[in-house]
Design a protein around this motif. Structure first.
Motif, PDB file in Angstrom:
ATOM      1  N   SER A  30      48.468  37.954  43.808  1.00 16.72           N
ATOM      2  CA  SER A  30      47.730  39.157  44.165  1.00 16.72           C
ATOM      3  C   SER A  30      48.286  40.359  43.401  1.00 16.72           C
ATOM      4  O   SER A  30      49.497  40.500  43.213  1.00 16.72           O
ATOM      5  N   PHE A  31      47.395  41.163  42.885  1.00 13.94           N
ATOM      6  CA  PHE A  31      47.784  42.323  42.067  1.00 13.94           C
ATOM      7  C   PHE A  31      47.049  43.562  42.567  1.00 13.94           C
ATOM      8  O   PHE A  31      46.151  44.070  41.882  1.00 13.94           O
ATOM      9  N   PRO A  32      47.390  44.040  43.763  1.00 18.03           N
ATOM     10  CA  PRO A  32      46.572  45.098  44.363  1.00 18.03           C
ATOM     11  C   PRO A  32      46.497  46.376  43.520  1.00 18.03           C
ATOM     12  O   PRO A  32      45.420  46.965  43.396  1.00 18.03           O
ATOM     13  N   ASP A  33      47.613  46.775  42.880  1.00 16.42           N
ATOM     14  CA  ASP A  33      47.581  48.022  42.098  1.00 16.42           C
ATOM     15  C   ASP A  33      46.724  47.860  40.853  1.00 16.42           C
ATOM     16  O   ASP A  33      45.934  48.733  40.485  1.00 16.42           O
ATOM     17  N   PHE A  91      51.100  40.032  35.954  1.00 14.58           N
ATOM     18  CA  PHE A  91      49.765  39.621  35.514  1.00 14.58           C
ATOM     19  C   PHE A  91      49.857  38.862  34.188  1.00 14.58           C
ATOM     20  O   PHE A  91      49.150  37.874  33.974  1.00 14.58           O
ATOM     21  N   LEU A  92      50.754  39.308  33.310  1.00 10.93           N
ATOM     22  CA  LEU A  92      50.973  38.592  32.047  1.00 10.93           C
ATOM     23  C   LEU A  92      51.396  37.154  32.338  1.00 10.93           C
ATOM     24  O   LEU A  92      50.914  36.210  31.715  1.00 10.93           O
ATOM     25  N   GLU A  93      52.300  37.031  33.305  1.00  7.67           N
ATOM     26  CA  GLU A  93      52.789  35.703  33.675  1.00  7.67           C
ATOM     27  C   GLU A  93      51.632  34.847  34.209  1.00  7.67           C
ATOM     28  O   GLU A  93      51.481  33.684  33.850  1.00  7.67           O
ATOM     29  N   TYR A  94      50.806  35.465  35.025  1.00  3.06           N
ATOM     30  CA  TYR A  94      49.641  34.771  35.592  1.00  3.06           C
ATOM     31  C   TYR A  94      48.696  34.303  34.469  1.00  3.06           C
ATOM     32  O   TYR A  94      48.195  33.183  34.488  1.00  3.06           O
ATOM     33  N   LEU A  95      48.521  35.128  33.450  1.00  2.00           N
ATOM     34  CA  LEU A  95      47.652  34.726  32.334  1.00  2.00           C
ATOM     35  C   LEU A  95      48.247  33.546  31.571  1.00  2.00           C
ATOM     36  O   LEU A  95      47.527  32.727  31.017  1.00  2.00           O
ATOM     37  N   TYR A 117      39.039  38.757  35.447  1.00  2.00           N
ATOM     38  CA  TYR A 117      40.072  37.723  35.515  1.00  2.00           C
ATOM     39  C   TYR A 117      39.525  36.367  35.067  1.00  2.00           C
ATOM     40  O   TYR A 117      40.186  35.636  34.339  1.00  2.00           O
ATOM     41  N   LEU A 118      38.337  36.050  35.543  1.00  2.00           N
ATOM     42  CA  LEU A 118      37.767  34.741  35.226  1.00  2.00           C
ATOM     43  C   LEU A 118      37.587  34.589  33.712  1.00  2.00           C
ATOM     44  O   LEU A 118      37.903  33.551  33.129  1.00  2.00           O
ATOM     45  N   LEU A 119      37.088  35.631  33.066  1.00  2.00           N
ATOM     46  CA  LEU A 119      36.889  35.565  31.611  1.00  2.00           C
ATOM     47  C   LEU A 119      38.233  35.462  30.876  1.00  2.00           C
ATOM     48  O   LEU A 119      38.399  34.621  29.992  1.00  2.00           O
ATOM     49  N   LEU A 120      39.178  36.312  31.264  1.00  2.00           N
ATOM     50  CA  LEU A 120      40.470  36.296  30.561  1.00  2.00           C
ATOM     51  C   LEU A 120      41.151  34.938  30.717  1.00  2.00           C
ATOM     52  O   LEU A 120      41.701  34.397  29.766  1.00  2.00           O
ATOM     53  N   LYS A 121      41.090  34.397  31.929  1.00  2.00           N
ATOM     54  CA  LYS A 121      41.773  33.131  32.192  1.00  2.00           C
ATOM     55  C   LYS A 121      41.102  31.950  31.499  1.00  2.00           C
ATOM     56  O   LYS A 121      41.712  30.911  31.330  1.00  2.00           O
TER      57      LYS A 121
END
Ligand SMILES: Nc1ncnc2c1ncn2[C@@H]1O[C@H](COP(=O)(O)OP(=O)(O)OP(=O)(O)O)[C@@H](O)[C@H]1O
Ligand SMILES: [Mg+2]
Length: 344
Positions: free
Chosen positions: A82-85, A34-38, A131-135
């Motif tokens: 996708s980050f299901p957990d 998720f860090l990488e995705y951000l 997610y939308l806000l963080l991104k």
């Protein structure tokens, strides 16, 4: 300002010690993916974070396909991470916090990104809101890429201390911005206070100013001072009623923190008495807006970020697609809750 002082203001570090006087919050460690995705550009929302419908049969064929604007909202699903957990940890936390949360990372909230949210606030009810806000937030990017930028003991290119990033979800509170105050502490003394929303005029403040200062002082000496490891820092409080204060946040004492109604020269120069200091009473200086006037929006410089240009010009179709999906989801939820209401 030192690296250790900034680290002490990181939410996972201060919150356990102060949770009795703060807002109930849940911390979820950020998984490496998720860090990488951000860190990557663009706002393709993770798969599963949105309620979507439609034909997904040809997903595999689409991998690596050239991007073509296509009004079929399913087009980009194949490239979505996708980050299901992580998703389910967020959903669980939102439930435990009453269904509405305020998101932030270790230091910052994405308050520069509210333009992208449907109700123009930071209120989140599902993972995709978060997610939308963080991104979309430059403030979040700052937390990720340069949290120690103004530290005298930090060299760029130097290895960064281990931060342990977490998503912080705080129970949503309908706060009255006039009740928020920023407080400046130097050498363990509360030297200055001002209204947090510094461009607005709140008539009640001048009538209650003595009580506001004494409440904040009492709160500082009983609940904060000497429990917080820095000698110099900034904290934000919410005075919901006389004698009833909540701690909102800690911030580093220095340029990275907005001095609001003070300049950092005033706050840091120990040879100069802060204008307004009464050397007899040794009360902190309290600044507030004393009359109505022009009230610019303090976040106006963050009003139209680069992302909106991508949306407006259609150069980043994935953002547009995500927004359309969110809107569709929102409408579906609204109409189903209308139906629920109709049935009762
Ligand atoms: N739990 C909450 N529910 C609703 N609104 C909140 C909540 N927590 C904070 N806010 C609002 O959001 C604003 C910003 O919150 P916070 O201070 O945590 O963000 P920040 O990014 O650390 O800000 P700064 O960069 O100025 O230190 C607060 O001033 C308050 O108005
Ligand atoms: Mg803060």
């Amino acid at each position: 300002m030192k690296v250790s002082e900034v680290l002490h203001c990181s939410f996972p570090v201060w919150y356990p010690k102060f949770k009795q006087v703060s807002i109930k919050s849940i911390l979820i460690p950020l998984p490496a993916e998720f860090l990488e995705y951000l860190h990557t550009d663009g706002v393709v929302l993770p798969e599963g974070s949105l309620v979507t419908s439609g034909d997904r049969e040809n997903d595999e064929d689409r991998v690596g396909e050239e991007l073509d604007i296509n009004w079929d909202t399913d087009t980009l699903e194949a490239t979505a991470p996708s980050f299901p957990d992580f998703d389910s940890a967020i959903k669980k936390a939102i439930n435990m916090l009453g269904g509405r949360v305020f998101p932030k990372l270790n230091w910052s909230s994405p308050k520069d990104a509210t333009w992208i949210a449907f109700d123009k606030s930071l209120k989140c009810t599902c993972p995709s809101d978060v997610y939308l806000l963080l991104k979309s937030s430059e403030f979040i990017t700052h937390d990720l890429t340069q949290p120690f930028i103004h530290c005298e003991d930090y060299e760029e290119n130097e290895e960064q201390p281990n931060i342990g990033y977490s998503l912080i979800l705080r129970k949503w509170q309908d706060l009255n911005p006039g009740y928020e105050f920023r407080c400046f502490v130097r050498n363990n003394k509360l030297i200055a206070i001002c209204q947090r929303n510094h461009t607005a005029f709140y008539d009640f403040i001048r009538h209650e100013k003595a009580d506001i200062v004494s409440d904040i002082q009492a709160f500082f000496y009983h609940m904060v001072n000497l429990k917080f490891p820095n000698e110099n820092y900034v904290f934000d409080v919410y005075r919901r009623d006389q004698g009833k204060l909540l701690l909102l946040d800690f911030n580093p004492f220095g340029q990275v923190t907005d001095g609001l109604m003070y300049t950092w020269d005033e706050l840091t120069d120990s040879d100069v008495e802060l204008k307004g200091t009464d050397s007899e009473t040794k009360l902190p200086v309290f600044r507030y807006k004393e009359s109505e006037g022009i009230q610019p929006n303090p976040l106006s410089t963050f009003g139209v970020p680069r992302d909106i240009l991508d949306l407006a010009t259609g150069t980043d179709a994935s953002k547009l697609v995500d927004l359309l999906k969110l809107r569709q989801q929102q409408q579906e939820e609204d109409s189903s809750s209308d139906e629920d209401n109709d049935q009762t």
